[in-house]
Design a protein around this motif. Structure first.
Motif, PDB file in Angstrom:
ATOM      1  N   LEU A   1       0.834  -1.200   0.000  1.00  0.00           N
ATOM      2  CA  LEU A   1       0.000   0.000   0.000  1.00  0.00           C
ATOM      3  C   LEU A   1       0.873   1.256   0.000  1.00  0.00           C
ATOM      4  CD1 LEU A   1      -2.679   1.597   0.427  1.00  0.00           C
ATOM      5  CD2 LEU A   1      -2.370   1.178   2.886  1.00  0.00           C
TER       6      LEU A   1
ATOM      7  N   ILE B   1      -5.392  10.186  -4.308  1.00  0.00           N
ATOM      8  CA  ILE B   1      -4.524   9.025  -4.565  1.00  0.00           C
ATOM      9  C   ILE B   1      -4.543   8.076  -3.375  1.00  0.00           C
ATOM     10  CG2 ILE B   1      -2.113   8.319  -4.814  1.00  0.00           C
ATOM     11  CD1 ILE B   1      -1.714  10.726  -6.657  1.00  0.00           C
TER      12      ILE B   1
ATOM     13  N   ARG C   1       2.641   6.594  -7.026  1.00  0.00           N
ATOM     14  CA  ARG C   1       1.663   7.449  -7.707  1.00  0.00           C
ATOM     15  C   ARG C   1       1.851   8.928  -7.382  1.00  0.00           C
ATOM     16  NH1 ARG C   1      -4.335   5.488  -7.188  1.00  0.00           N
ATOM     17  NH2 ARG C   1      -4.519   7.191  -8.723  1.00  0.00           N
TER      18      ARG C   1
ATOM     19  N   GLU D   1       2.640   1.771  -3.354  1.00  0.00           N
ATOM     20  CA  GLU D   1       1.757   2.250  -4.423  1.00  0.00           C
ATOM     21  C   GLU D   1       1.474   3.739  -4.298  1.00  0.00           C
ATOM     22  OE1 GLU D   1      -2.738   1.414  -6.128  1.00  0.00           O
ATOM     23  OE2 GLU D   1      -1.452  -0.258  -5.563  1.00  0.00           O
ATOM     24  N   VAL D   2       1.202   4.199  -3.080  1.00  0.00           N
ATOM     25  CA  VAL D   2       0.932   5.625  -2.878  1.00  0.00           C
ATOM     26  C   VAL D   2       2.180   6.445  -3.196  1.00  0.00           C
ATOM     27  CG1 VAL D   2       0.322   7.395  -1.183  1.00  0.00           C
ATOM     28  CG2 VAL D   2      -0.886   5.205  -1.186  1.00  0.00           C
TER      29      VAL D   2
ATOM     30  N   THR E   1      -8.261   0.056  -3.525  1.00  0.00           N
ATOM     31  CA  THR E   1      -7.633  -1.079  -4.206  1.00  0.00           C
ATOM     32  C   THR E   1      -7.063  -2.062  -3.196  1.00  0.00           C
ATOM     33  OG1 THR E   1      -7.061   0.324  -6.090  1.00  0.00           O
ATOM     34  CG2 THR E   1      -5.826  -1.725  -5.854  1.00  0.00           C
TER      35      THR E   1
ATOM     36  N   GLU F   1      -7.943   6.271  -3.334  1.00  0.00           N
ATOM     37  CA  GLU F   1      -8.033   5.260  -4.394  1.00  0.00           C
ATOM     38  C   GLU F   1      -7.150   4.058  -4.081  1.00  0.00           C
ATOM     39  OE1 GLU F   1      -8.979   8.210  -8.215  1.00  0.00           O
ATOM     40  OE2 GLU F   1      -6.988   7.315  -7.969  1.00  0.00           O
ATOM     41  N   SER F   2      -5.971   4.305  -3.551  1.00  0.00           N
ATOM     42  CA  SER F   2      -5.047   3.212  -3.224  1.00  0.00           C
ATOM     43  C   SER F   2      -5.603   2.355  -2.096  1.00  0.00           C
ATOM     44  CB  SER F   2      -3.673   3.773  -2.855  1.00  0.00           C
ATOM     45  OG  SER F   2      -3.085   4.440  -3.958  1.00  0.00           O
TER      46      SER F   2
END
Length: 301
Positions: free
Chosen positions: A186, A216, A193, A189-190, A223, A219-220
């Motif tokens: 997690l 962001i 992005r 990914e953040v 997911t 959204e992360s």
């Protein structure tokens, strides 16, 4: 001589060596922690002995229970695999500590200890068959049947993080559950992005950003919950436990449990009809100590 009986319990961590004197009901009489020795096995054993002997005048110590990282062989006392403490691997830890203290010693893997604690005194009390999923740097866990750990032929039972979650990559091992749905994944990914260094973020910061409305981060997290739900769906239909518990520091956030359960509710149709739900583990910092004590009581009688 003091007639109060107690059990010496240690939780071996990469940063700290936690300890407690506990009674047979899992209550703590004394507790503390010290930095995990970095100077090797001999110093580690000396510290275990020193702490234990420090309580021997006040309690009739009945034995020593250990929670340890690594692939623990509970029958031989050896710790296989790898961890942040290299010197604990490849030696018979139970014999070494017993020789130092003249007390019986048991040892169990730390994730298994956390699961056993839940079955003994926590969220899975009275449940015969459950699984614990521990979410952190990676994803691990345990399968518990009638208060016994399902270890597997190679001691890899409960290593849920190795499940492959996709085939988009040339190397499917790049898409294991640990790599795509852990707290570490997690944060990665953040950071990616937002074009940030990963070291500038952690899980707490990601949740803070989401609470402040950062698109962001939100959204992360969505997911993240979906990927966790897919893995949990697979485990439910593979193992069909009575209860699924979520552990790790992140599990103490109510929004994580509700976010996963919301995604699980979406994974239903005319064929996949099971109602799948997760709960948070009840114990946090003391879980490994409680589970290690339970393992000692069960194996040593």
């Amino acid at each position: 001589m003091n007639e109060k009986k107690g059990y010496m319990v240690f939780d071996i961590g990469g940063t700290y060596l936690k300890y407690a004197v506990m009674d047979q009901e899992g209550k703590k009489f004394e507790s503390g922690k010290l930095p995990t020795p970095a100077d090797g096995l001999e110093i580690f054993l000396q510290e275990i002995s020193r702490v234990t002997k420090g309580y021997s005048n006040d309690y009739q110590l009945q034995g020593i229970a250990l929670s340890s990282p690594g692939a623990v062989d509970v029958k031989t006392g050896f710790i296989g695999g790898a961890s942040a403490i290299p010197y604990i691997h490849g030696v018979c830890m139970t014999n070494l500590i017993s020789e130092q203290t003249n007390l019986p010693v048991s040892i169990e893997n730390d994730a298994n200890c956390a699961a056993l604690a839940e079955g003994w005194l926590g969220a899975a009390r009275g449940i015969d068959y459950y699984i614990c999923i521990v979410i952190g740097t990676g994803i691990g866990g345990s399968i518990v049947i009638n208060q016994s750990i399902l270890r597997g032929a190679a001691l890899h039972g409960g290593e849920f993080g190795y499940m492959i979650m996709g085939t988009e990559s040339k190397d499917p091992l790049d898409q294991t559950w640990s790599r795509v749905a852990s707290t570490n994944a997690l944060v990665e990914e953040v950071a990616r992005r937002k074009s940030l260094e990963k070291s500038s973020l952690n899980g707490e910061e990601v949740f803070r950003l989401a609470e402040e409305g950062d698109v962001i981060a939100k959204e992360s997290l969505a997911t993240f919950y979906k990927r966790l739900a897919i893995g949990i769906y697979n485990l439910k239909y593979t193992l069909d436990p009575q209860k699924i518990l979520i552990g790790g520091g992140i599990s103490q956030r109510p929004e994580v449990i509700s976010g996963i359960n919301q995604e699980l509710r979406l994974l239903k149709n005319d064929i996949s009809t099971l109602d799948i739900e997760v709960e948070a583990c009840e114990f946090d910092n003391d879980a490994n100590l409680i589970g290690a004590l339970y393992h000692f009581l069960k194996t040593q009688g």
